[in-house]
Scaffold this motif. Structure first.
Motif: not given
Length: 509
Positions: A234, A263-264, A268, A285, A289
């Motif tokens: 991410l 994500s999410p 995780i 998470f 994001t």
């Protein structure tokens, strides 16, 4: 002097032409419900999404926006083709390990249309629409993989997929992916929870996946790049997106960035700076994001192109209840199923009603709301309309122009085709205003205006409406499109339950 003036006027002309065509940034969160945005849900408690919340007073928020499906692959197909995925060979579920390309070569995709209109097209993120992986001879190593093949179903499939993986030469370029469907550039992953666990840059795995994933790392078994860390995905998507925006802002072409985040969705895997920032790793998470959305907004501002950019934030489906994540949040005062029933994969509203926020400074009224029922497929036709272009009759057959809504010319689209919802099992629902007809083994009708959590079936009270909606769905299926135009082909027969076909024989193909 004359040459200098000609060059200056030429540059000004190019700049003016580019200004006529807004940049487009399409951010697609993965498994993030309407109620996962704190600015849309007062029951989010201690979990906040400040960057997305900040967009709301600058944008139009669609309160009845839907993904094309309650799961990943079909929604992505719909966004990029403007066509419901149940018209493709994929009638239910998603693509699994080493799935073959789903988008038909003959279709003009959304990014292909934009390429023809002079846009630079980039994708950074998750594909999940199938790729052709090559063997040492350059043939498709996964040619025999079926859509239903998944390692977890039985030992025979596990062996088959392991053999396919073993036959792949990861030094060979992949085909059938983003670069073959309208993108000039791709940097990302096929998907984060299935092999190969590595980055793909345009057509090449980089770095090469030369090791097996350890058993304690989340995901299906398979090969990975040495040192691969799920927590790094991410942050890299955010950093690369900001850099790509900066680079394209210095070019003459308008740009389209498709940013499908990982994500999410599981795994995780918040990165280290975000771990422990909220009540659970899943909440961490969501916060990370949101931070990536903020990173993209900042990049547009710093590049000086925010005022000429349509920014779309949405999600591919509702939140996943994987391993009780949603229940854990609720115990901590965070309800991401506050307004609607259900979650990812389900035909209930929580499966496919998603946050949909559109910012276009000076064109879309800041802080406005739209209550029309819309679908993510609609952005293809909407973009064509704002560019003043007529699409081929075979393109975007399930995409409706939303431009009159975005500009405030209209509050509702009187003659828009009805929106179809679809779940992981291939089951259908169809919307008309507040009414929702669900075609399960038991046919149900709900009035979402009075009953947003779908608790009272009113089908017995409105038999004519039930018949009408089933008939509308039948027309969409038989015509191969929901929009007006020549009849199109569907790929294969839709497997409706026997009870539905008995009651509504017009749905038979």
């Amino acid at each position: 002097m004359h040459k200098t003036l000609c060059s200056l006027f030429g540059a000004l002309s190019l700049a003016a032409h580019a200004a006529d065509k807004p940049n487009i940034v399409f951010i697609l969160a993965d498994d993030m419900s309407y109620d996962s945005v704190s600015g849309l849900n007062s029951a989010m408690g201690p979990l906040k999404t400040p960057h997305i919340d900040k967009l709301i007073p600058q944008s139009m928020t669609f309160t009845d926006g839907h993904s094309g499906s309650a799961v990943c692959t079909p929604t992505r197909y719909g966004i990029l083709t403007g066509r419901y995925s149940w018209r493709s060979r994929l009638k239910s579920a998603v693509l699994w390990d080493y799935g073959r390309p789903l988008i038909e070569d003959e279709l003009m995709t959304y990014p292909e249309f934009l390429q023809k209109e002079g846009y630079a097209t980039g994708m950074i993120g998750k594909w999940h629409l199938g790729l052709d992986w090559k063997d040492a001879e350059g043939k498709d190593a996964n040619a025999e993989v079926k859509d239903q093949d998944a390692f977890f179903k039985n030992a025979k499939m596990k062996e088959k997929l392991a053999a396919v993986e073993k036959s792949i030469d990861f030094t060979k370029p992949v085909t059938g992916g983003p670069l073959d469907h309208g993108f000039d550039y791709w940097s990302g992953v096929d998907l984060p929870n299935m092999p190969p666990y590595t980055w793909i840059k345009n057509r090449n795995a980089d770095p090469l996946p030369t090791e097996m994933k350890p058993n304690d790392m989340f995901g299906h078994p398979g090969v990975m790049a040495p040192g691969w860390k799920l927590e790094d995905i991410l942050p890299r998507l955010g950093t690369e997106s900001a850099q790509w925006i900066k680079e394209q802002s210095n070019q003459e072409k308008p740009f389209f960035l498709y940013l499908p985040l990982t994500s999410p969705h599981t795994p995780i895997s918040p990165s280290k700076p975000w771990q422990g920032q909220s009540v659970t790793p899943y909440a961490d998470f969501i916060m990370e994001t949101d931070a990536v959305v903020g990173q993209v907004v900042k990049a547009l501002d710093e590049a000086g192109v925010a005022d000429n950019t349509i920014l779309i934030f949405t999600a591919d489906n509702g939140s996943s209840a994987h391993k009780g994540q949603l229940d854990k949040l609720k115990k901590n005062g965070i309800d991401v199923r506050h307004h609607f029933k259900g979650q990812k994969a389900q035909i209930h509203e929580g499966g496919h009603r998603v946050p949909l926020i559109v910012r276009w400074p000076g064109k879309v009224k800041a802080g406005s709301k739209c209550e029309e029922v819309v679908c993510l497929n609609d952005f293809y036709a909407t973009t064509a309309a704002l560019l003043g272009k007529k699409l081929p009759e075979t393109a975007a057959v399930d995409s409706t122009n939303l431009l009159p809504l975005l500009t405030g010319e209209k509050e509702l689209l009187k003659d828009r085709p009805l929106v179809v919802n679809h779940d992981i099992g291939g089951r259908f629902a169809i919307r008309k205003g507040p009414y929702k007809l669900v075609l399960l083994n038991k046919v149900q009708l709900f009035h979402l205006g009075n009953d947003p959590k779908e608790s009272k079936d009113i089908s017995q009270e409105h038999p004519e409406l039930v018949k009408e909606l089933a008939g509308e769905l039948a027309k969409m299926i038989h015509n191969g499109r929901s929009t007006t135009g020549p009849k199109q082909k569907n790929d294969g027969v839709i497997p409706f339950p026997k009870s539905v076909l008995t009651r509504f024989p017009e749905l038979k193909q």
